[in-house]
Write a protein that holds these residues in place. Structure first.
Motif, PDB file in Angstrom:
ATOM      1  N   ILE A   1     -29.812 -34.970 -46.121  1.00 54.37           N
ATOM      2  CA  ILE A   1     -30.262 -33.848 -45.300  1.00 54.37           C
ATOM      3  C   ILE A   1     -30.714 -34.345 -43.928  1.00 54.37           C
ATOM      4  O   ILE A   1     -30.360 -33.765 -42.888  1.00 54.37           O
ATOM      5  CB  ILE A   1     -31.388 -33.073 -46.008  1.00 54.37           C
ATOM      6  CG1 ILE A   1     -30.829 -32.378 -47.257  1.00 54.37           C
ATOM      7  CG2 ILE A   1     -32.029 -32.062 -45.065  1.00 54.37           C
ATOM      8  CD1 ILE A   1     -31.891 -31.768 -48.148  1.00 54.37           C
ATOM      9  N   ARG A   2     -31.494 -35.430 -43.917  1.00 56.54           N
ATOM     10  CA  ARG A   2     -31.943 -36.000 -42.644  1.00 56.54           C
ATOM     11  C   ARG A   2     -30.760 -36.495 -41.825  1.00 56.54           C
ATOM     12  O   ARG A   2     -30.714 -36.308 -40.593  1.00 56.54           O
ATOM     13  CB  ARG A   2     -32.924 -37.157 -42.886  1.00 56.54           C
ATOM     14  CG  ARG A   2     -34.260 -36.743 -43.486  1.00 56.54           C
ATOM     15  CD  ARG A   2     -35.294 -37.852 -43.347  1.00 56.54           C
ATOM     16  NE  ARG A   2     -34.854 -39.117 -43.930  1.00 56.54           N
ATOM     17  CZ  ARG A   2     -35.066 -39.472 -45.189  1.00 56.54           C
ATOM     18  NH1 ARG A   2     -35.706 -38.648 -46.023  1.00 56.54           N
ATOM     19  NH2 ARG A   2     -34.661 -40.651 -45.633  1.00 56.54           N
TER      20      ARG A   2
ATOM     21  N   LYS B   1     -28.897 -33.546 -40.225  1.00 55.58           N
ATOM     22  CA  LYS B   1     -29.683 -32.965 -39.127  1.00 55.58           C
ATOM     23  C   LYS B   1     -29.647 -33.862 -37.895  1.00 55.58           C
ATOM     24  O   LYS B   1     -29.462 -33.388 -36.763  1.00 55.58           O
ATOM     25  CB  LYS B   1     -31.120 -32.749 -39.589  1.00 55.58           C
ATOM     26  CG  LYS B   1     -31.991 -32.032 -38.562  1.00 55.58           C
ATOM     27  CD  LYS B   1     -33.377 -31.744 -39.117  1.00 55.58           C
ATOM     28  CE  LYS B   1     -34.223 -30.999 -38.101  1.00 55.58           C
ATOM     29  NZ  LYS B   1     -35.576 -30.712 -38.631  1.00 55.58           N
ATOM     30  N   LYS B   2     -29.807 -35.165 -38.100  1.00 56.08           N
ATOM     31  CA  LYS B   2     -29.801 -36.126 -36.998  1.00 56.08           C
ATOM     32  C   LYS B   2     -28.493 -36.095 -36.225  1.00 56.08           C
ATOM     33  O   LYS B   2     -28.464 -36.279 -34.999  1.00 56.08           O
ATOM     34  CB  LYS B   2     -30.056 -37.530 -37.546  1.00 56.08           C
ATOM     35  CG  LYS B   2     -30.026 -38.627 -36.496  1.00 56.08           C
ATOM     36  CD  LYS B   2     -30.262 -39.985 -37.138  1.00 56.08           C
ATOM     37  CE  LYS B   2     -30.164 -41.116 -36.105  1.00 56.08           C
ATOM     38  NZ  LYS B   2     -30.376 -42.453 -36.747  1.00 56.08           N
TER      39      LYS B   2
ATOM     40  N   GLY C   1     -26.328 -33.483 -36.056  1.00 59.92           N
ATOM     41  CA  GLY C   1     -25.894 -32.158 -35.627  1.00 59.92           C
ATOM     42  C   GLY C   1     -24.993 -31.428 -36.593  1.00 59.92           C
ATOM     43  O   GLY C   1     -24.226 -30.547 -36.184  1.00 59.92           O
TER      44      GLY C   1
ATOM     45  N   GLU D   1     -24.530 -29.269 -40.436  1.00 60.35           N
ATOM     46  CA  GLU D   1     -25.199 -28.468 -41.448  1.00 60.35           C
ATOM     47  C   GLU D   1     -24.740 -28.922 -42.824  1.00 60.35           C
ATOM     48  O   GLU D   1     -23.617 -29.396 -42.986  1.00 60.35           O
ATOM     49  CB  GLU D   1     -24.879 -26.980 -41.253  1.00 60.35           C
ATOM     50  CG  GLU D   1     -25.397 -26.408 -39.945  1.00 60.35           C
ATOM     51  CD  GLU D   1     -25.051 -24.939 -39.799  1.00 60.35           C
ATOM     52  OE1 GLU D   1     -24.615 -24.328 -40.798  1.00 60.35           O
ATOM     53  OE2 GLU D   1     -25.224 -24.406 -38.700  1.00 60.35           O
ATOM     54  N   THR D   2     -25.624 -28.794 -43.796  1.00 63.15           N
ATOM     55  CA  THR D   2     -25.268 -29.145 -45.175  1.00 63.15           C
ATOM     56  C   THR D   2     -24.745 -27.891 -45.868  1.00 63.15           C
ATOM     57  O   THR D   2     -25.489 -26.953 -46.104  1.00 63.15           O
ATOM     58  CB  THR D   2     -26.488 -29.704 -45.920  1.00 63.15           C
ATOM     59  OG1 THR D   2     -27.590 -28.803 -45.761  1.00 63.15           O
ATOM     60  CG2 THR D   2     -26.886 -31.066 -45.346  1.00 63.15           C
TER      61      THR D   2
END
Length: 248
Positions: free
Chosen positions: A45-46, A49-50, A52, A54-55
């Motif tokens: 998840i990190r 996000k880092k 750019g 989406e999961t």
């Protein structure tokens, strides 16, 4: 209906797929005895996000996690948890990222610490099946040529090929047409055309091919408790041959 992608669209698809590949590179360094699949989940998840992305799996058909974490006899769709992985385990991490509406999908099986010779061979042969299938993903072939190449190699070693779960087209949706199994007859099925984008993701069991789904509605396990492994790439069919979008 199968959606054929333009070269521009395939370039767009490379973005999420390369990020998924990058995640797996990091996981290969991280996965050791003592780590939990929930720690892997939080890292994924990190990472997304880092960079750019989406999961895409969180909320997909009610799934609650960014990764599927499948250990030993879990074939697919296992839930991350706080149980530390042990030396000798096999763990498969599967995830889908989204960048600008395009999806990237890859699963990879990892040996945790020192695994048995039987487990090593299962991992080796399953990965070989993946690449033998990819070799058949050329314009003019049929989907059955991919399935048959995988089946032939797996059966040389007496492994069960999971046929309850399928490979799939991918693009702006996680699951598009075509959907196909990893066992089949050559020369059968959909004709492979330029611009097709799909996953190839053989799942092999050391024992029988049969699986069952736990009461959570997701976790798929081997019916006989045998080890299972899976390797998955997302590919694009081009005039130059298959391009592995999730190449690590």
């Amino acid at each position: 209906m199968i959606e054929l992608k333009s070269m521009r669209e395939i370039e767009e698809m490379k973005k999420p797929n390369q990020l998924v590949a990058g995640l797996h590179k990091e996981l290969a360094k991280m996965i050791k005895p003592g780590i939990t699949t929930m720690e892997i989940e939080k890292f994924a998840i990190r990472y997304a996000k880092k960079h750019g992305a989406e999961t895409s799996l969180i909320g997909y058909k009610g799934f609650q996690y960014a990764t599927c974490a499948s250990v030993n006899d879990v074939v697919a769709h296992g839930f991350p948890n706080d149980q530390p992985l042990k030396s000798g385990d096999i763990v498969t991490i599967d995830t889908v990222f989204d960048v600008n509406g395009w999806k990237g999908d890859s699963a990879w099986s990892y040996a945790v610490g020192e695994v048995s010779e039987e487990a090593q061979q299962l991992l080796k042969v399953t990965e070989e099946c993946l690449y033998l299938g990819i070799e058949q993903a050329v314009i003019g072939n049929r989907i059955g040529d991919i399935s048959h190449a995988i089946q032939q190699h797996a059966e040389k070693y007496g492994y069960g090929i999971v046929t309850d779960l399928a490979a799939h087209g991918i693009g702006r949706k996680i699951h598009e047409e075509p959907s196909f199994l990893h066992a089949g007859l050559p020369g059968k099925g959909v004709r492979i055309k330029e611009g097709m984008t799909f996953t190839i993701e053989p799942m092999l069991n050391r024992g029988e091919r049969h699986i069952y789904i736990e009461d959570d509605g997701w976790t798929a396990r081997t019916s006989d408790g045998s080890l299972s492994a899976q390797y998955e790439h997302t590919i694009a069919v081009t005039k130059e041959g298959p391009v592995i979008l999730t190449k690590q």
